[in-house]
Enzyme design. Structure first.
Site, PDB file in Angstrom:
ATOM      1  CG  ASP A 102      -2.236  -0.934   1.184  1.00 49.52           C
ATOM      2  OD1 ASP A 102      -3.026  -1.099   2.051  1.00 49.52           O
ATOM      3  OD2 ASP A 102      -2.296  -1.458   0.021  1.00 49.52           O
ATOM      4  CG  ASP A 134      -1.149   4.904  -0.333  1.00 49.54           C
ATOM      5  OD1 ASP A 134      -2.150   4.989  -1.342  1.00 49.54           O
ATOM      6  OD2 ASP A 134      -0.981   4.639   0.692  1.00 49.54           O
ATOM      7  CE  LYS A 178     -36.400  -7.765   8.201  1.00 56.45           C
ATOM      8  NZ  LYS A 178     -35.524  -7.082   7.507  1.00 56.45           N
ATOM      9  CE  LYS A 182     -39.360  -3.887   9.510  1.00 51.22           C
ATOM     10  NZ  LYS A 182     -38.366  -3.483   8.759  1.00 51.22           N
TER      11      LYS A 182
HETATM   12  S1  IVH Z   1     -34.323 -14.372   4.183  1.00 52.19           S
HETATM   13  C1  IVH Z   1     -36.451 -15.332   0.755  1.00 52.19           C
HETATM   14  N1  IVH Z   1     -32.884 -13.996   6.595  1.00 52.19           N
HETATM   15  O1  IVH Z   1     -34.292  -8.757   5.457  1.00 52.19           O
HETATM   16  C2  IVH Z   1     -35.537 -15.019   1.758  1.00 52.19           C
HETATM   17  N2  IVH Z   1     -33.556 -12.146   5.332  1.00 52.19           N
HETATM   18  O2  IVH Z   1     -37.113  -7.850   4.717  1.00 52.19           O
HETATM   19  C3  IVH Z   1     -35.570 -13.891   1.802  1.00 52.19           C
HETATM   20  N3  IVH Z   1     -32.602 -10.223   5.967  1.00 52.19           N
HETATM   21  O3  IVH Z   1     -34.480  -9.293   2.264  1.00 52.19           O
HETATM   22  C4  IVH Z   1     -34.462 -13.342   2.988  1.00 52.19           C
HETATM   23  N4  IVH Z   1     -31.478 -11.180   7.762  1.00 52.19           N
HETATM   24  O4  IVH Z   1     -32.464  -8.277   3.208  1.00 52.19           O
HETATM   25  C5  IVH Z   1     -33.540 -13.362   5.815  1.00 52.19           C
HETATM   26  N5  IVH Z   1     -31.698 -14.005   8.487  1.00 52.19           N
HETATM   27  C6  IVH Z   1     -32.292 -13.197   7.591  1.00 52.19           C
HETATM   28  C7  IVH Z   1     -32.303 -11.916   7.259  1.00 52.19           C
HETATM   29  C8  IVH Z   1     -32.807 -11.317   6.072  1.00 52.19           C
HETATM   30  C9  IVH Z   1     -31.869  -9.935   7.273  1.00 52.19           C
HETATM   31  C10 IVH Z   1     -33.058  -8.823   5.399  1.00 52.19           C
HETATM   32  C11 IVH Z   1     -32.860  -9.354   3.584  1.00 52.19           C
HETATM   33  C12 IVH Z   1     -34.372  -9.463   3.248  1.00 52.19           C
HETATM   34  C13 IVH Z   1     -34.928  -8.574   4.225  1.00 52.19           C
HETATM   35  C14 IVH Z   1     -36.557  -8.962   4.390  1.00 52.19           C
END
Ligand code: IVH
Length: 396
Positions: free
Chosen positions: A39, A43, A121, A322
């Site tokens: 790097d 640079d 999620k 959610k």
């Molecule tokens: S499953 C068909 N698993 O949340 C399967 N999504 O609101 C679809 N996300 O589009 C996704 N953690 O961007 C899945 N453990 C998880 C997740 C997850 C975050 C996000 C993802 C998805 C959105 C759905």
């Protein structure tokens, strides 16, 4: 030969040489994931080019690599069609809706027993990664679900993304061609540190880790992306080479391949199990060093997923629960002013300490002066504070 002309000729030769070298190193770095020089040396080349361009502005080339570095250039990404559409999930917010989901699935499966993979999620940026012959070939954003932006060069800079996966024999099958889906995110401590640096440099702070992650993968030069400690977690797997039976098997295979997955997914068998998981993480999510915005439920069996199918743009076999933002009520002791490095003044609420989302809060932002006037907020008032995706608590 006139002295100036001689200098210019030499300068032009050196500029051409520097650009040729930098392009070679860039190509190796971004397209072949190879570092041909350190790097520091890289640079120095950029610096020498910058000095020459400054001293000989007429010789500046329109394809100078310096036009890419350091600027907040909006790159025009190539669009790539998803092999399978990138779906989103239906959202739910209550226990009743979880019960409805269980009922619908049970009916859809003609009363068959089913297990549910219950997962965190992650609140980040959805991404699809394709591997061909074991090598990372493409990284594409969700886009409109049908086609997304090709951000492969940026994603190659994320350390935890394997550029080449492990050689895996899964039940007699060598798995080398597949697609995984996941989420790019930033850890909260990394986000806070970046914001401290922004402030020190007199630059605007970023709103939350999700926005910063989204901006990073989409806007910046790969060299700059490399300096941001982006993380990735994958939760979905497709391949024509192997027939897997469950989401748990998907996870097992991804782990063997070296693809990062969440350690928090749990196989559950009842509404009670799911509700316990949701309640547990409602509290514990504040101990995580990354943000989640809910829980995802997926029917575990892939055979059952196929029976249930997909409606509109969401699968019938999965749902998101959610969490709503938590609020706390407390007394406003006084209003102080915070002056940022840029001179921007933000009013701050000094509060009677109160517990909110697992931490003790004694200060919260009051946004701006209009907000204070509009709500007629005065010292001594009782205020509601909230911690949304913003990390920093705010008076609502
Ligand atoms: S499953 C068909 N698993 O949340 C399967 N999504 O609101 C679809 N996300 O589009 C996704 N953690 O961007 C899945 N453990 C998880 C997740 C997850 C975050 C996000 C993802 C998805 C959105 C759905």
């Amino acid at each position: 030969m006139d002295e100036l002309f001689k200098h210019e000729t030499n300068a032009k030769g050196r500029i051409d040489e520097l650009i040729r070298l930098i392009k070679t190193y860039d190509d190796a770095y971004y397209n072949k994931a190879e570092s041909l020089i350190s790097d520091f040396e890289y640079d120095k080349l950029l610096e020498e080019l910058a000095t020459l361009e400054k001293n000989y502005p007429k010789l500046k080339r329109s394809d100078s690599p310096l036009l890419r570095v350091g600027g907040d250039v909006q790159k025009d990404f190539k669009q790539i069609a998803h092999r399978y559409p990138m779906l989103s999930l239906a959202n739910t917010y209550s226990t009743e809706e979880i019960e409805d989901f269980f009922r619908r699935v049970s009916t859809g499966l003609g009363g068959e027993v089913f297990a549910v993979s219950t997962e965190l999620k992650y609140d980040g940026v959805a991404l699809s990664l394709s591997y061909r012959d074991g090598i990372l070939a493409e990284a594409v954003t969700r886009g409109d679900g049908v086609r997304g932006d090709d951000i492969t060069a940026n994603v190659r800079t994320i350390k935890s993304v394997p550029l080449q996966v492990n050689d895996v024999d899964f039940g007699g099958v060598k798995v080398k061609n597949f697609e995984v889906r996941g989420e790019i995110f930033l850890r909260i401590p990394d986000f806070l540190e970046i914001n401290i640096r922004q402030d020190e440099n007199g630059l605007q702070q970023y709103a939350n880790p999700r926005n910063l992650a989204a901006g990073t993968v989409k806007k910046l030069d790969p060299k700059q992306v490399a300096q941001r400690p982006l993380q990735i977690v994958c939760y979905h797997f497709f391949s024509d080479e192997i027939e897997l039976h469950s989401q748990q098997e998907n996870y097992e295979l991804m782990q063997k391949l070296g693809i990062p997955t969440s350690p928090f997914a749990k196989l559950t068998n009842s509404i009670d199990d799911v509700e316990n998981f949701i309640d547990k993480w409602r509290q514990k999510r504040h101990e995580l060093d990354f943000q989640i915005d809910g829980i995802v439920l997926k029917v575990d069996s892939i055979r059952q997923q196929k029976i249930l199918g997909t409606i509109a743009r969401s699968p019938r076999w999965a749902i998101a629960f959610k969490y709503t933002a938590e609020t706390a009520k407390t007394k406003l002791n006084k209003i102080t002013l915070q002056v940022g490095r840029t001179g921007a003044v933000t009013p701050v609420a000094e509060l009677e300490p109160v517990n909110l989302a697992g931490s003790t809060i004694s200060r919260a932002t009051l946004h701006n002066f209009d907000f204070i006037t509009e709500k007629d907020i005065r010292p001594g008032d009782t205020v509601f504070i909230e911690k949304g995706g913003e990390v920093i608590p705010k008076v609502v």
